[in-house]
Design a protein around this motif. Structure first.
Motif, mmCIF file in Angstrom:
data_model
loop_
_atom_site.group_PDB
_atom_site.id
_atom_site.type_symbol
_atom_site.label_atom_id
_atom_site.label_comp_id
_atom_site.label_asym_id
_atom_site.label_seq_id
_atom_site.Cartn_x
_atom_site.Cartn_y
_atom_site.Cartn_z
ATOM 1 N N ASN A 1 0.938 -1.353 -0.039
ATOM 2 C CA ASN A 1 0.067 0.179 -0.041
ATOM 3 C C ASN A 1 1.005 1.185 0.198
ATOM 4 O OD1 ASN A 1 -1.939 1.833 0.283
ATOM 5 N ND2 ASN A 1 -2.820 0.849 2.317
ATOM 6 N N GLN B 1 0.065 16.621 -4.087
ATOM 7 C CA GLN B 1 -1.367 16.570 -3.818
ATOM 8 C C GLN B 1 -2.182 17.862 -3.175
ATOM 9 O OE1 GLN B 1 -3.080 13.628 -4.957
ATOM 10 N NE2 GLN B 1 -0.867 12.814 -5.688
ATOM 11 N N LEU C 1 -1.050 3.061 -9.048
ATOM 12 C CA LEU C 1 -1.053 3.258 -7.952
ATOM 13 C C LEU C 1 -2.458 2.615 -7.411
ATOM 14 C CD1 LEU C 1 1.256 6.280 -7.356
ATOM 15 C CD2 LEU C 1 1.705 4.055 -7.015
ATOM 16 N N ASN C 2 -3.623 3.292 -8.040
ATOM 17 C CA ASN C 2 -4.808 2.782 -7.410
ATOM 18 C C ASN C 2 -5.305 1.383 -7.991
ATOM 19 O OD1 ASN C 2 -5.142 5.416 -6.476
ATOM 20 N ND2 ASN C 2 -5.695 6.229 -8.132
ATOM 21 N N VAL D 1 -0.300 4.528 -1.565
ATOM 22 C CA VAL D 1 -1.064 5.365 -1.881
ATOM 23 C C VAL D 1 -1.149 6.736 -1.112
ATOM 24 C CG1 VAL D 1 -3.060 4.006 -2.899
ATOM 25 C CG2 VAL D 1 -3.151 4.878 -0.227
ATOM 26 N N SER E 1 -0.536 7.239 -11.354
ATOM 27 C CA SER E 1 -1.628 7.106 -10.439
ATOM 28 C C SER E 1 -2.338 6.011 -10.568
ATOM 29 C CB SER E 1 -2.271 8.442 -10.072
ATOM 30 O OG SER E 1 -3.020 8.766 -11.328
ATOM 31 N N ASP E 2 -3.063 5.686 -11.920
ATOM 32 C CA ASP E 2 -3.841 4.770 -12.261
ATOM 33 C C ASP E 2 -3.382 3.218 -11.883
ATOM 34 O OD1 ASP E 2 -2.098 5.248 -14.683
ATOM 35 O OD2 ASP E 2 -3.115 3.550 -15.496
ATOM 36 N N LYS F 1 -5.840 14.172 -12.305
ATOM 37 C CA LYS F 1 -5.534 13.395 -11.135
ATOM 38 C C LYS F 1 -4.598 12.151 -11.085
ATOM 39 C CE LYS F 1 -10.149 14.663 -9.101
ATOM 40 N NZ LYS F 1 -11.508 14.165 -8.630
ATOM 41 N N GLN F 2 -4.340 11.816 -12.479
ATOM 42 C CA GLN F 2 -3.367 10.960 -12.606
ATOM 43 C C GLN F 2 -1.819 11.229 -12.350
ATOM 44 O OE1 GLN F 2 -4.399 12.449 -15.099
ATOM 45 N NE2 GLN F 2 -3.104 12.958 -16.749
ATOM 46 N N THR G 1 1.021 12.255 -10.314
ATOM 47 C CA THR G 1 1.428 12.247 -8.832
ATOM 48 C C THR G 1 2.528 12.944 -8.338
ATOM 49 O OG1 THR G 1 2.600 10.226 -9.528
ATOM 50 C CG2 THR G 1 0.406 9.932 -8.707
#
Length: 617
Positions: A356, A603, A370-371, A358, A367-368, A578-579, A581
Motif C-alpha cells: 500500500n 497532492q 497506484l490505484n 497511496v 496514479s492509475d 488526477k493521474q 502524482t
C-alpha cells in the motif's frame, strides 16, 4: 339420579395486594441475588469445582457461595460425612465433591467483592470483568493459588498492596478501568506471563518491570504513556509488546528481546523506528501514525521472519533499495508518507502480496497503476526492471575508454560510448550494433552536434536512447523511424524545438528535455499518448496549455517537471489531471501558487489549483 353441579361457582382465591407486587424496574435486594443459589446450583458447583454466576444481573455476590457445603447442609439436610461414613442421598456423593477452583461473576453490576472471598482458598481462576468495581478487598491476598484474574471493564482506580502478593499468578487483565498509576508492586508478580493494562489513564509504567522475567505479553495500549522503562529490555521471554495509542516519543533499545514476535507502536510520537537489532523472531511491526522520517537504520538488519511492516501515516521521505532484503515480507504499508519514488527492486520480494503506497507524491509510477492495487504495482515494477536492466549495465561501464566490440554488444544488448569526447560514431560500430540488435544506445557526455549519420539502421531494435550532455541543436525528421523507443534523454543540449515527426513515437513512456532552450512545449509532445514521465526543467517555457487538445491528452502522465522556467501563470485546470502524482513548478515567475504552497507537495498543490477553477454557469 345424579345431581347437577351449580353453575358459576368460583373457587376461593387469595388476593395479592398491589403493594406486595415487585415492579419490573426496582433496586435489587441481597435476598433476590441469593435466589440464584439453588440446591441444584450448589450441587453442580461442588461436583465440578466451578461457580458460574455470570450474566445474572447481580448487584452483589451472595455470601452463601463462600461456604457452599454449609449452605447445602442447611437447605437440604444432607450431612457431609467423614471418610468412614456414607450418606444415603444418591444426588450428592461425598467422594465426588471437588474444591471450588473457578469463580466467574462477570457481566453483572457488582460494585464490591466481600472480604469473605478469602474462604475460597483453592481458587485458581477469578473472572469479575464487566462490573462496576472500584477496588479489591485486601483479603484476596489469601487466595495464594490464583493463576488467572480478569478484572477488565470495571471502574478500578487503584488496588491495595496486598493484591500483588500472588505467588502463582500467570494471567492478569486490568484493561478498561480508570487507573492513573500502575502500582510499583506489580513487579512482585514474578510468575506473571500475561499483563493487560490497556484502556486506562496510565502516565507511566513503573521501573522494576524487568524483574517479571516470565512475561510473554504486555498490552499497555490506549493510555497516556510518555516513556517506557529501560529495564523492559530484561524481558527475555517477551513475545508481544503493545504500546499503541499513547504519547511515547523515544523507546529504549529492544535489541535484547530475542523472542519478540509482535510489536504494536502505532499512534505515538516516535520519530524513528525502534532498535530491533537481533530480534530474529520478529514477525509483525506496527508503527503507523507516528512522525518517523526514514527507514535506513532499520534496514541494517535482515529480520529473517518479518511478515508485516506497517509504516503508513508517517513522514518517511524515501523507500531505500535495501527494503528488498526483507525477503519474507508479506505485507508492506507505506501509505500517506512523503515518498517520491518506489525502488524497482521491490518486485524481487517474492512473498510480498499486500503493498500500500497511496497518498505519496510518487513520480515514477502513474496514479492509475497506484490505484490498481498491489498486484498491478508489483507487476509494473517487474516490467520496469526488465526495461532498465540494460540501462543499469550502462552505468556500471561508464569508465570504459574504448568503443565496445560486437561481443560486448551481444552480451549487453547495448552500445555504450558515453563520455568519450566523440563528435561522430564509426560506421563499422553502427553496423555491428545493427547485427547484434542492440536495445540501448548511450551517446551521452560527448560532443555530438547532431544525430550520428546512418543512426536509422538501429531503428528496428532500439528501445532506449540517451543523447544527454552534447551540443545537439536539431532533432532530424528521421526520428519518426524509431517507433520502438520507450525512453529518450535529450537533456543538456541546445534544443529549441522538435520536428512534427516526433509525434510518431507513440510508444514513448519517458522523455527528458531538461536544460535546453524551449520557450513552449512543442505540439508533437501532446500526441505521445503513452507518456508517463515528462521533464522540461530548466528551460525558458513561458506558458502551460492545459486543454483537451494539449496537456490533457496525456492521460497516463504521472510525473511532470516544469521547474525553473519563466512560466507566469499556472492554469488551475492542471489540478483536474488526477493521474499526476508528481508536479514540480518551483523556480518560476508566477506568484500564485505561492512558494509556501508548492512546498506542501503535489497532492496539496493539485487540490489548491482545483479549488480555483471557475464555477460552471
Amino acid at each position: 339420579m345424579s345431581s347437577i353441579p351449580p353453575k358459576n361457582i368460583k373457587k376461593p382465591t387469595s388476593r395479592i395486594k398491589r403493594s406486595e407486587l415487585n415492579p419490573i424496574f426496582h433496586a435489587k435486594e441481597k435476598r433476590e441475588d441469593s435466589k440464584v443459589i439453588t440446591k441444584t446450583f450448589v450441587q453442580n458447583a461442588l461436583k465440578t469445582g466451578v461457580i458460574d454466576l455470570s450474566r445474572k444481573t447481580l448487584d452483589d455476590i451472595p455470601n452463601e457461595i463462600f461456604n457452599l457445603e454449609e449452605l447445602l447442609k442447611r437447605r437440604s439436610g444432607i450431612f457431609i460425612p467423614d471418610f468412614d461414613k456414607c450418606p444415603d442421598d444418591d444426588e450428592y456423593q461425598w467422594w465426588d465433591r471437588k474444591p471450588i477452583t473457578s469463580l466467574n461473576v462477570s457481566s453483572n453490576s457488582i460494585h464490591q467483592i466481600s472480604p469473605e472471598i478469602q474462604q475460597l482458598v483453592d481458587l485458581t481462576f477469578l473472572n469479575a470483568s464487566t462490573n462496576v468495581l472500584s477496588t479489591m478487598p485486601k483479603e484476596i491476598r489469601y487466595l495464594t493459588k490464583l493463576v488467572h484474574i480478569d478484572l477488565s471493564h470495571n471502574a478500578i482506580t487503584e488496588l491495595p498492596d496486598e493484591f500483588f502478593e500472588f505467588p502463582n499468578l500467570k494471567y492478569l487483565n486490568l484493561s478498561h478501568n480508570e487507573m492513573e498509576n500502575l502500582h510499583p508492586s506489580v513487579s512482585d508478580l514474578n510468575m506473571l506471563e500475561y499483563l493487560d493494562v490497556s484502556f486506562n489513564k496510565l502516565k507511566d509504567i513503573p521501573n522494576g518491570i524487568g524483574f517479571m522475567v516470565h512475561l510473554k505479553e504486555i498490552i499497555a495500549s490506549n493510555n497516556a504513556l510518555q516513556t517506557i522503562p529501560d529495564d523492559i529490555t530484561m524481558l527475555r521471554n517477551l513475545q508481544v509488546l503493545n504500546i499503541s495509542n499513547n504519547q511515547v516519543a523515544v523507546l529504549p533499545s529492544l535489541a535484547n528481546l530475542k523472542k519478540l514476535q509482535t510489536f504494536h507502536g502505532q499512534q505515538n510520537n516516535l520519530t524513528e523506528i525502534p532498535d530491533f537489532t537481533g530480534c530474529d523472531k520478529i514477525e509483525n511491526i506496527y508503527l503507523s501514525h507516528n512522525a518517523i522520517t526514514e527507514m535506513t537504520n532499520f534496514l541494517s538488519e535482515p529480520y529473517p521472519q518479518l511478515k508485516i511492516l506497517d509504516l503508513k501515516n508517517n513522514k518517511i521521505e524515501s523507500c531505500p533499495e535495501e527494503i528488498q532484503q526483507l525477503t519474507t515480507l508479506v505485507q508492506l504499508e507505506l501509505a500517506n508518507n512523503d515518498i517520491r519514488e518506489i525502488p524497482i527492486s521491490l518486485c524481487r520480494m517474492r512473498n510480498l502480496n499486500v503493498f500500500n503506497i497511496v497518498g505519496n507524491p510518487i513520480r515514477n509510477i502513474r496514479s492509475d497503476i497506484l490505484n490498481g492495487g498491489s498486484r498491478r504495482i508489483l507487476r509494473f515494477l517487474k516490467d520496469k526492471e526488465q526495461d532498465n536492466l540494460k540501462r543499469e549495465e550502462f552505468e556500471k561501464s561508464l569508465e570504459n575508454t574504448s568503443i565496445p566490440d560486437k561481443y560486448k554488444m551481444r552480451k549487453t544488448s547495448s552500445l555504450n560510448v558515453s563520455n568519450m569526447k566523440l563528435s561522430e560514431l564509426p560506421q563499422e560500430t553502427l553496423k555491428e550494433a545493427e547485427t547484434e540488435k542492440v536495445h540501448i544506445l548511450n551517446l551521452s557526455k560527448n560532443k555530438f552536434e547532431c544525430f550520428p549519420e546512418n543512426l536509422e539502421i538501429l531503428s528496428e531494435s532500439l528501445e532506449q536512447m540517451n543523447l544527454a550532455e552534447n551540443q545537439i541543436s536539431l532533432v532530424p525528421t528521421t526520428i519518426e523511424m524509431f517507433q520502438r523507443l520507450l525512453f529518450i534523454n535529450l537533456s543538456r543540449n541546445g534544443l529549441t524545438s522538435l520536428p512534427d515527426e516526433f509525434a510518431k513515437l507513440t510508444h514513448l513512456k519517458e522523455l527528458d528535455l531538461s536544460f535546453n532552450n524551449f520557450t513552449k512545449i512543442p505540439n508533437c509532445i501532446y500526441e505521445l499518448i503513452r507518456l508517463e514521465i515528462l521533464s522540461f526543467r530548466n528551460n525558458k517555457l513561458e506558458e502551460i496549455q492545459v486543454t483537451e487538445e494539449t496537456l490533457k491528452k496525456l492521460t497516463r502522465l504521472a510525473s511532470l517537471d516544469l521547474a525553473n522556467n519563466n512560466i507566469g501563470f499556472v492554469p488551475p485546470e492542471i489540478g483536474t489531471m488526477k493521474q499526476i502524482t508528481y508536479l514540480d513548478l518551483t523556480g518560476n515567475t508566477f506568484r500564485n501558487p505561492r512558494h509556501a504552497i508548492l512546498e506542501k507537495g503535489t497532492q496539496f498543490v493539485m487540490a489548491y489549483l482545483r479549488d480555483r477553477l471557475p464555477e460552471e454557469k
